[in-house]
Enzyme design. Structure first.
Site, short mmCIF file in Angstrom:
data_model
loop_
_atom_site.label_atom_id
_atom_site.label_comp_id
_atom_site.label_asym_id
_atom_site.label_seq_id
_atom_site.Cartn_x
_atom_site.Cartn_y
_atom_site.Cartn_z
N LYS A 35 -10.37 12.99 7.75
CA LYS A 35 -9.79 12.78 9.08
C LYS A 35 -9.77 14.09 9.86
CE LYS A 35 -6.51 9.08 7.86
NZ LYS A 35 -7.05 8.01 8.72
N LYS A 49 0.86 -1.19 0.00
CA LYS A 49 0.00 0.00 0.00
C LYS A 49 0.89 1.23 0.00
CE LYS A 49 -2.99 2.77 3.10
NZ LYS A 49 -3.78 2.81 4.35
N ASP A 94 -12.24 6.68 4.00
CA ASP A 94 -10.96 6.61 4.73
C ASP A 94 -10.45 5.15 4.82
OD1 ASP A 94 -8.77 7.50 6.09
OD2 ASP A 94 -9.83 7.90 7.98
N ASP A 137 -2.89 10.39 3.12
CA ASP A 137 -4.25 9.93 3.41
C ASP A 137 -5.00 10.99 4.21
OD1 ASP A 137 -6.56 8.55 3.92
OD2 ASP A 137 -5.65 7.06 5.27
N ASP A 143 1.71 6.93 5.06
CA ASP A 143 0.75 5.90 4.67
C ASP A 143 1.19 5.14 3.41
OD1 ASP A 143 -1.54 4.60 5.51
OD2 ASP A 143 -2.91 5.87 4.37
N GLU A 178 -9.30 3.30 2.59
CA GLU A 178 -8.85 3.30 1.20
C GLU A 178 -7.71 2.31 0.94
OE1 GLU A 178 -7.59 5.19 3.43
OE2 GLU A 178 -5.47 5.01 3.00
N ARG A 228 -7.28 -0.81 1.86
CA ARG A 228 -7.77 -2.13 1.45
C ARG A 228 -8.26 -2.10 0.00
NH1 ARG A 228 -11.81 -1.72 6.40
NH2 ARG A 228 -9.96 -0.60 7.11
N1 BES Z 1 -3.98 4.93 6.89
C1 BES Z 1 -5.04 4.67 7.78
C2 BES Z 1 -4.62 3.77 8.95
C3 BES Z 1 -3.63 4.34 9.91
C4 BES Z 1 -4.05 4.85 11.12
C5 BES Z 1 -2.28 4.32 9.65
C6 BES Z 1 -3.14 5.34 12.04
C7 BES Z 1 -1.37 4.81 10.54
C8 BES Z 1 -1.81 5.31 11.75
C9 BES Z 1 -6.18 3.96 7.04
O1 BES Z 1 -6.32 4.29 5.72
C10 BES Z 1 -7.44 4.36 7.73
O2 BES Z 1 -7.76 5.51 7.68
N2 BES Z 1 -8.14 3.41 8.34
C11 BES Z 1 -9.32 3.67 9.04
C12 BES Z 1 -10.33 2.64 8.64
C13 BES Z 1 -11.73 2.93 9.11
C14 BES Z 1 -12.29 4.14 8.41
C15 BES Z 1 -12.61 1.73 8.83
C16 BES Z 1 -9.04 3.61 10.53
O3 BES Z 1 -8.25 2.75 10.94
O4 BES Z 1 -9.54 4.44 11.25
ZN ZN Z 2 -4.60 4.96 4.77
MN MN Z 3 -7.51 6.01 5.47
#
Ligand code: BES
Ligand code: ZN
Ligand code: MN
Length: 506
Positions: free
Chosen positions: A286, A274, A356, A279, A297, A358, A360
């Site tokens: 966010k 990824k 968010d 992000d 990210d 994204e 996956r």
């Molecule tokens: N890039 C983030 C995950 C992340 C969080 C990486 C903290 C590093 C530190 C990912 O794309 C994300 O935003 N995931 C969300 C998923 C949710 C919306 C289902 C999350 O983990 O909050």
């Molecule tokens: Zn992300």
């Molecule tokens: Mn995200």
């Protein structure tokens, strides 16, 4: 940093600083009083003698990362003697030694020392392993993330030269030399990855990342193809494109191939990364607080690019292809919206509940593409979920595996590499959560078990190909400096992946 091997008697070596490990060999048995026994890990009597007074004064306890610097040590040709504590002898291993080497580098460079010699402990670990761990740890410790400080050059504090002293019984010089080279290749590749991750998103767009991969590939003799939006649409990568469509920065699909002569053709490893260069969360934006960190990210993708560098230089006889999906996740008039349905490359439809989630989405198509290229085993790495940080904190990366044998291989590799990972489940019961009213699946569900949900989602795209997923959201970035490593990008998973790939050599 120059590295060289020496078989000199440690006390006879001329150096700015001789570094020796001290261990705590005391045992607490049957409630008896702790008999402290700090030992110097060298058979050189002169070195032991030089350290004797400070040890008997009880100033040195052998505690992990304790450092004691002595000037003009009697009987030694070295200008200084640094004792580094390695903790309890019973639990000491190459993993600890790697960190001690990083700690020695960070201690000495902050004192403007440019070169030193590290004595490989003679009995605690096998010489080749110890040597390699020291080289790896030293390079990792020498990394400084302060790229854009205008006084960086004047203040440049780095170790320029490292001598590794292998003393004691006769050693196979050729084997030691190649252990040193291997350690160097892996550690420089780890720092290459950290370089990419450290860059802010305005200096590491998907296009720039593709260029960096191309440049590296040309240097080490790898095949590298990079594609833009046209190819992504042509391959019908609707999940990947759905993320990319909101940004003015074009996405990049980066494919690195390593196909050595003599590799068995029934094994073809696929490494999928990824690489979301920033992000924002997209329309499901966010919060501002801490959003600046989302430049990292792309760490999963950067890791795979670094792994391919190491593989190209180490030349194991196994076919490996890396697929890196790079895009920026932005809100805009063109961005995908919650409720949108995207059709992935595999043909499966996805209802976007949260833009968010994204990572996956880009990985789903990356996994399908790796399968289409003929990969027989897949590993992906991604800063995928905040939920894995809730589950495992900043210490262990999350590891998921659809195949127990493949998991065993990976677990052994990560142990060798000294990287902590903890397995999380993929039971069928979790599949319930993927259900959508309108499409084959949703991209996000409830808060609970979020890291597992994301892994279950990816599993739909790995299909029946044995697959491992590494969630490095909590471990790819050091929130604070440690004795052995700076604050910032860690390069986690690279060493495990290199070790894992080497394990498939035919
Ligand atoms: N890039 C983030 C995950 C992340 C969080 C990486 C903290 C590093 C530190 C990912 O794309 C994300 O935003 N995931 C969300 C998923 C949710 C919306 C289902 C999350 O983990 O909050
Ligand atoms: Zn992300
Ligand atoms: Mn995200």
């Amino acid at each position: 940093m120059n590295t060289n091997l020496s078989s000199s008697v440690p006390s006879q070596l001329e150096t700015d600083c001789l570094v020796v490990v001290v261990l705590d060999r005391s045992e607490k048995d049957r409630g008896e009083k702790d008999k402290s026994a700090v030992t110097v890990e060298s058979s050189d009597d002169a070195v032991r003698e030089a350290a004797k007074d400070v040890i008997s004064s009880a100033e040195v306890t052998g505690k992990t990362f304790e450092t004691t610097l002595l000037h003009r040590p009697a009987g030694l040709k070295a200008k200084r003697l640094l004792l580094v504590g390695g903790g309890k002898a019973r639990t000491f291993s190459a993993a600890e030694l790697r960190k001690l080497a990083g700690a020695a580098v960070r201690t000495l460079k902050s004192k403007s020392i440019r070169s030193f010699a590290f004595v490989v402990p003679e009995t605690a670990v096998p010489a080749g392993q110890g040597l390699r761990a020291i080289v790896e740890g030293a390079f990792v410790g020498n990394f400084d993330p302060g790229y854009y400080k205008s006084d960086r050059n004047e203040k440049d504090q780095k170790i320029d030269a490292l001598t590794i002293v292998v003393h004691g019984d006769a050693h196979d010089a050729k084997a030691l030399e190649s252990a040193m080279q291997a350690g160097r290749i892996v550690a420089e590749s780890q720092n290459f990855t950290r370089d990419l991750v450290n860059e802010p998103s305005n200096r590491m767009t998907p296009t720039m990342m593709a260029e960096r991969a191309k440049k590296m590939a040309a240097e080490v003799g790898l095949n590298c193809e990079t594609y833009g939006a046209d190819k992504i649409k042509q391959l019908k990568m609707g999940a990947f494109w759905g993320v990319a469509q909101g940004s003015d920065e074009p996405p990049a699909l980066i494919v690195l191939r390593y196909d050595p002569v003599g590799a068995a053709d029934k094994i073809h490893l696929g490494l999928v990364g990824k690489a979301v260069t920033f992000d924002t969360g997209g329309i499901s934006i966010k919060p501002a607080d801490g959003m600046e960190k989302m430049k990292y990210d792309m760490a999963g993708g950067a890791t795979m690019i670094g792994v391919m560098r190491a593989i190209a230089l180490l030349k194991p006889k196994v076919k490996v292809t890396a697929v890196i999906c790079a895009a920026e996740n932005m809100p805009s008039g063109k961005a995908q919206k919650p409720g949108d349905v995207q059709i992935a490359m595999s043909g499966k439809s996805i209802e976007i509940i949260n833009t968010d989630a994204e990572g996956r989405l880009v990985l789903a198509d990356g996994l399908s593409y790796a399968r289409q290229l003929g990969c027989t085993h897949l590993v992906d790495a991604a800063t995928l979920t905040g939920a894995v940080v809730v589950a495992l904190g900043y210490v262990n990366a999350g590891i998921f595996a659809s195949d127990d044998q493949m998991y065993e291989r990976f677990a052994n590799a990560s142990k060798q590499a000294g990287e902590k990972m903890w397995r999380l489940p993929l039971d069928d019961e979790y599949k319930e959560n993927l259900k959508s009213n309108i499409a084959d699946m949703v991209n996000a569900g409830s808060r609970w078990g979020g890291a597992i949900f994301a892994a279950m989602f990816l599993k739909e795209f790995a299909e029946d190909t044995p697959w491992i997923h590494l969630d490095i959201a909590g471990t790819a970035w050091m929130e604070e400096a440690k004795p052995w490593i700076a604050k910032g990008p860690s390069g986690i998973a690279l060493r495990s992946l290199v070790e894992f790939v080497k394990g498939w050599e035919s």
